[in-house]
Design an enzyme around this catalytic site. Structure first.
Site, PDB file in Angstrom:
ATOM      1  N   LYS A   1     -19.352  55.752   6.651  1.00 36.80           N
ATOM      2  CA  LYS A   1     -18.702  56.952   6.113  1.00 36.80           C
ATOM      3  C   LYS A   1     -19.178  57.279   4.702  1.00 36.80           C
ATOM      4  O   LYS A   1     -18.378  57.574   3.811  1.00 36.80           O
ATOM      5  CB  LYS A   1     -17.181  56.817   6.163  1.00 36.80           C
ATOM      6  CG  LYS A   1     -16.627  56.650   7.578  1.00 36.80           C
ATOM      7  CD  LYS A   1     -15.116  56.586   7.582  1.00 36.80           C
ATOM      8  CE  LYS A   1     -14.568  56.458   8.988  1.00 36.80           C
ATOM      9  NZ  LYS A   1     -14.858  55.141   9.596  1.00 36.80           N
ATOM     10  N   ARG A   2     -20.476  57.276   4.498  1.00 35.35           N
ATOM     11  CA  ARG A   2     -21.029  57.542   3.183  1.00 35.35           C
ATOM     12  C   ARG A   2     -21.006  59.041   2.886  1.00 35.35           C
ATOM     13  O   ARG A   2     -21.164  59.869   3.781  1.00 35.35           O
ATOM     14  CB  ARG A   2     -22.459  57.020   3.087  1.00 35.35           C
ATOM     15  CG  ARG A   2     -22.596  55.507   3.229  1.00 35.35           C
ATOM     16  CD  ARG A   2     -21.835  54.767   2.147  1.00 35.35           C
ATOM     17  NE  ARG A   2     -22.267  53.384   2.037  1.00 35.35           N
ATOM     18  CZ  ARG A   2     -21.526  52.327   2.333  1.00 35.35           C
ATOM     19  NH1 ARG A   2     -20.299  52.497   2.783  1.00 35.35           N
ATOM     20  NH2 ARG A   2     -22.000  51.102   2.173  1.00 35.35           N
TER      21      ARG A   2
END
Length: 278
Positions: free
Chosen positions: A96-97
């Site tokens: 989830k960057r």
């Protein structure tokens, strides 16, 4: 490398669409009789790969559960990714960057550059610094034959305050993300490489256009309350592109490899039945 979307479609056709998460949180390690340390992390991860990598389409390690052990945990994650891919599974790195500019580019290089130790077939990303902030990841994914899963309509209740918010043009934020992804995937066959994360717990989504010509990663089955039977109602005409994710619903049956496989096979049959009946 062949584009992620094409490789995913083939894997789904051959193995079914099930994605199994690799989520070695402390309570699950304890349930398996393992210590909450690097040795327990390694044993857990190797067991899941042994049980699943030659039979499910996708494995999805949650990077945070490895990162909490520092460099030794990241080393286990590297091995997990490499062994899962070598055994035939596609790996979606659940990290989830999300950031901007050179920082987003560095995140992308960490997981999407073909020579990176953590190279994965796809990466989950957050677009909430603006969809355009993801451009470095989009560009590198195209170059590497990898994919992205963009958080669009997530299964957690808190997500609605952002994702269902309505913009000045009358569209919700979530709908806007879906529209961006449809544009990324336009003309791609048999399936685009840029997918959305859309929760299986959300109920009727007929007001959203899920026809993005890309995969829809669907968390929420099992512990969060959704079942395979819910998928046709939630996803409608986009059902064929759904990649249902199950984590605890399978993993709680460990550490026995046969029990893990039996649990995954049961979910796979239920998903196939739901898709066929729709």
């Amino acid at each position: 490398m062949e584009p992620f979307g094409a490789r995913l479609r083939r894997a789904m056709d051959e193995r079914g669409p099930l994605c199994v998460g690799i989520d070695p949180h402390a309570s699950l390690l304890a349930e398996w009789g393992l210590n909450d340390d690097v040795a327990g992390l390694e044993r857990f991860s190797r067991t899941v790969v042994e049980a699943m990598a030659d039979r499910v389409a996708v494995l999805k390690p949650q990077s945070a559960f490895f990162e909490r052990f520092g460099s030794r945990g990241v080393a286990v994650l590297e091995t997990t990714v490499q062994e899962a891919r070598a055994a035939g599974a596609l790996v979606v790195m659940d990290a989830k960057r999300g950031d901007i500019g050179s920082t987003m580019a560095a995140y992308a290089e960490s997981f999407l550059h073909k020579d990176a130790p953590l190279f994965s077939d796809a990466l989950t990303v957050s677009p909430y610094l603006g969809y355009g902030s993801l451009k470095p990841a989009v560009d590198l994914a195209r170059e590497s034959g990898a994919g992205l899963f963009v958080l669009a309509l997530t299964s957690n209740p808190e997500g609605g305050e952002v994702q269902h918010a309505v913009r000045g043009d009358g569209r919700s934020v979530g709908a806007t993300m879906l529209a961006h992804l449809a544009a990324e995937n336009a003309g791609e066959e048999p399936l685009g490489s840029f997918g959305a994360v859309v929760g299986a717990t959300l109920g009727d989504l007929s007001s959203y256009d899920l026809g993005i010509n890309g995969p829809l990663l669907a968390p929420g089955i099992g512990a969060q309350g959704a079942t395979p039977a819910d998928l046709p109602r939630v996803f409608g005409a986009a059902l064929r592109n759904v990649v249902p994710n199950v984590s605890r619903g399978v993993l709680r049956h460990g550490p026995d490899v046969t029990a893990l496989r039996t649990a995954a096979d049961r979910f796979a049959v239920e998903i196939r039945t739901a898709v066929t009946a729709s």
